[in-house]
Scaffold this active site. Structure first.
Site, PDB file in Angstrom:
ATOM      1  N   ASN A  94       0.815  -1.224   0.000  1.00 29.37           N
ATOM      2  CA  ASN A  94       0.000   0.000   0.000  1.00 29.37           C
ATOM      3  C   ASN A  94       0.845   1.268   0.000  1.00 29.37           C
ATOM      4  O   ASN A  94       0.703   2.143   0.849  1.00 29.37           O
ATOM      5  CB  ASN A  94      -1.020  -0.005   1.155  1.00 29.37           C
ATOM      6  CG  ASN A  94      -0.391   0.030   2.539  1.00 29.37           C
ATOM      7  OD1 ASN A  94       0.769  -0.316   2.712  1.00 29.37           O
ATOM      8  ND2 ASN A  94      -1.166   0.447   3.531  1.00 29.37           N
ATOM      9  N   ASP A 306       3.188  -5.428  11.821  1.00 29.47           N
ATOM     10  CA  ASP A 306       2.307  -4.417  11.211  1.00 29.47           C
ATOM     11  C   ASP A 306       2.849  -3.022  11.491  1.00 29.47           C
ATOM     12  O   ASP A 306       2.088  -2.083  11.751  1.00 29.47           O
ATOM     13  CB  ASP A 306       0.860  -4.563  11.708  1.00 29.47           C
ATOM     14  CG  ASP A 306      -0.131  -3.835  10.797  1.00 29.47           C
ATOM     15  OD1 ASP A 306       0.290  -3.297   9.752  1.00 29.47           O
ATOM     16  OD2 ASP A 306      -1.333  -3.812  11.136  1.00 29.47           O
TER      17      ASP A 306
HETATM   18  C1  NCD Z   1      -2.067   0.166   8.135  1.00 32.98           C
HETATM   19  C2  NCD Z   1      -1.222   1.259   7.523  1.00 32.98           C
HETATM   20  O1  NCD Z   1      -1.067   2.313   8.142  1.00 32.98           O
HETATM   21  O2  NCD Z   1      -0.719   1.067   6.402  1.00 32.98           O
HETATM   22  N1  NCD Z   1      -2.520   0.559   9.426  1.00 32.98           N
HETATM   23  C3  NCD Z   1      -2.884  -0.261  10.434  1.00 32.98           C
HETATM   24  O3  NCD Z   1      -3.365   0.208  11.466  1.00 32.98           O
HETATM   25  N2  NCD Z   1      -2.716  -1.563  10.361  1.00 32.98           N
HETATM   26  C4  NCD Z   1      -3.139  -0.074   7.154  1.00 32.98           C
HETATM   27  C5  NCD Z   1      -4.309  -0.765   7.695  1.00 32.98           C
HETATM   28  O4  NCD Z   1      -4.235  -1.989   7.895  1.00 32.98           O
HETATM   29  O5  NCD Z   1      -5.321  -0.098   7.889  1.00 32.98           O
END
Ligand code: NCD
Length: 431
Positions: A94, A306
């Protein structure tokens, strides 16, 4: 400088070989070497009281390059990774432009090589522009080296598109389709977990079911296709139970959990601290405990950080205006050691397995995750399991949106060795 290193007297924890003993480990010319090849000219690194393990592998990272280099670059993210003990990361697709074709994948790969701090295995998008409709150029991305596809940040909106993707990757034994499980309509407007605390704070909630309906759908499509499905960052007890049953049935499903979902609960949001605003939301103590149990019994295979860097000016706003995400590369190991290993719920071996051996297998990173044996590439971490520290900026990450800010953690990375080079020595990045 010597390219021979002798890690002396470390507790060697290596789930791939089942090893957990105190020993010396010799590294020569980028690989683990037999001790009898001579240690005389090696640089001796005293590891008394320290743990030596295969370098950590993060199957879920956001590095923001190309597009949002103000939040993170491949280089700053890799430095944060190395300081956190990681020798491999998988940046999500992304970015801007989206990594939905070989050109962007090559760009990220090149940036990773240039940084030279850890291996970078870019994730390719499942659908063009993450728009959930036409499939992205999966074939050319596989040729470019991609082994994991995900529209993370978004869910593949229809079972039809997911079916096509899962069917397509069956042609490649080692390729995985990974899903961010969140039903947009049920989660719409949600700022946190829907429950007692969202009602008391007056914030719109996202019910557990917004995750669970997609987990159920995706497991059904995995059954239909026989394709390899990985479920990102599970947050609810119900999801864990569905994965448990899918595995018992023999489906090719793996699952991931983040350190923040294992540590915090929705009560932590009572401060309105936007660093706790993440996707999927942090849920109740019952969910957290089910996630922990799932990680212990093998229902959940891997930890994914993440790591989601966001700019200060984006996070330091009203709760409903802030983007979701917390950084996590520099705190993942310590979070697990402090909250699961130290209290005795999880063995150190299992912690290394879910942070290194299992994610290396998941993403097809053959040089990572051990075993620590002669001839294997020297991708290693050495950490002090008893060192206490308080999580505070500055971070190596360009961003500072950590849910762990102000928390005391036990366990600190001392050295990280990537391809035989000490990229972190005595807790400091060497480049
Ligand atoms: C992710 C991001 O910031 O790219 N954020 C998150 O809290 N995991 C994208 C997402 O999964 O919404």
């Amino acid at each position: 400088m010597s390219d021979r290193y002798l890690f002396a007297g470390a507790r060697v924890v290596d789930p791939a070989s089942g090893r957990d003993d105190v020993a010396d480990v010799l590294v020569a010319d980028g690989v683990i070497a037999p001790l009898d090849t001579g240690v005389a000219d090696a640089q001796v690194i005293d590891c008394t009281g320290l743990v030596l393990a295969p370098g950590l592998v993060d199957p879920h990272t956001h590095l923001r390059e190309p597009g949002r280099e103000d939040k993170e670059t491949v280089e700053t993210g890799c430095r944060a990774a190395a300081l956190g003990g990681f020798t491999a990361v998988t940046p999500m697709a992304n970015t801007d432009p989206v990594a939905d074709n070989a050109a962007v994948i090559h760009e990220v790969l090149d940036l990773g090589l240039k940084a030279g701090l850890c291996d970078v295995f870019p994730v390719g998008a499942i659908t063009k522009g993450l728009e959930g409709e036409a499939m992205a150029e999966l074939g050319e991305m596989v040729e470019a080296g991609v082994r994991i596809f995900s529209d993370d940040g978004r869910t593949v909106p229809t079972a039809r598109v997911l079916r096509n993707a899962l069917t397509y990757v069956k042609a490649f034994e080692d390729v995985v389709i990974a899903e961010h499980c969140e039903d947009d309509a049920l989660a719409e407007g949600g700022q946190m977990h829907e429950g007692y605390h969202s009602y008391s704070l007056g914030l719109v909630g996202k019910p557990r079911e917004s995750e669970e309906v997609i987990v159920a759908r995706d497991i059904a499509v995995a059954r239909l296709t026989g394709g390899r499905l990985h479920l990102h960052h599970l947050s609810s007890a119900g999801s864990v139970e569905m994965v448990r049953r899918a595995k018992a049935e023999g489906l090719r499903v793996t699952a991931e959990v983040t350190p923040h979902h294992l540590v915090f609960t929705d009560e932590d949001l009572l401060t309105y601290d936007t660093n706790f605003k993440v996707n999927p939301p942090i849920r109740t103590a019952e969910d957290r405990d089910a996630l922990r149990a799932g990680l212990l019994d093998g229902t959940i295979d891997v930890i994914g950080t993440d790591h989601a860097p966001h700019a200060v000016e984006e996070k330091e706003v009203e709760f409903d205006q802030a983007p979701p995400g917390t950084i996590g590369l520099e705190t993942a190991l310590a979070a697990l050691l402090t909250h699961l290993v130290e209290p005795g719920s999880m063995s150190l071996g299992r912690a290394i397995e879910v942070l290194s051996t299992a994610p290396a297998r998941l993403i097809g990173a053959a040089d990572h995750g051990g075993p620590i044996e002669p001839g294997r590439p020297a991708n290693l971490v050495v950490f002090d399991p008893s060192a206490e520290w308080v999580v505070e900026p500055p971070f190596a990450s360009k961003s500072r949106n950590s849910a762990f800010r102000g928390k005391t953690l036990r366990g600190k990375v001392v050295h990280t060795m990537y391809q035989g080079e000490l990229v972190v020595a005595d807790g400091k990045a060497q480049r």
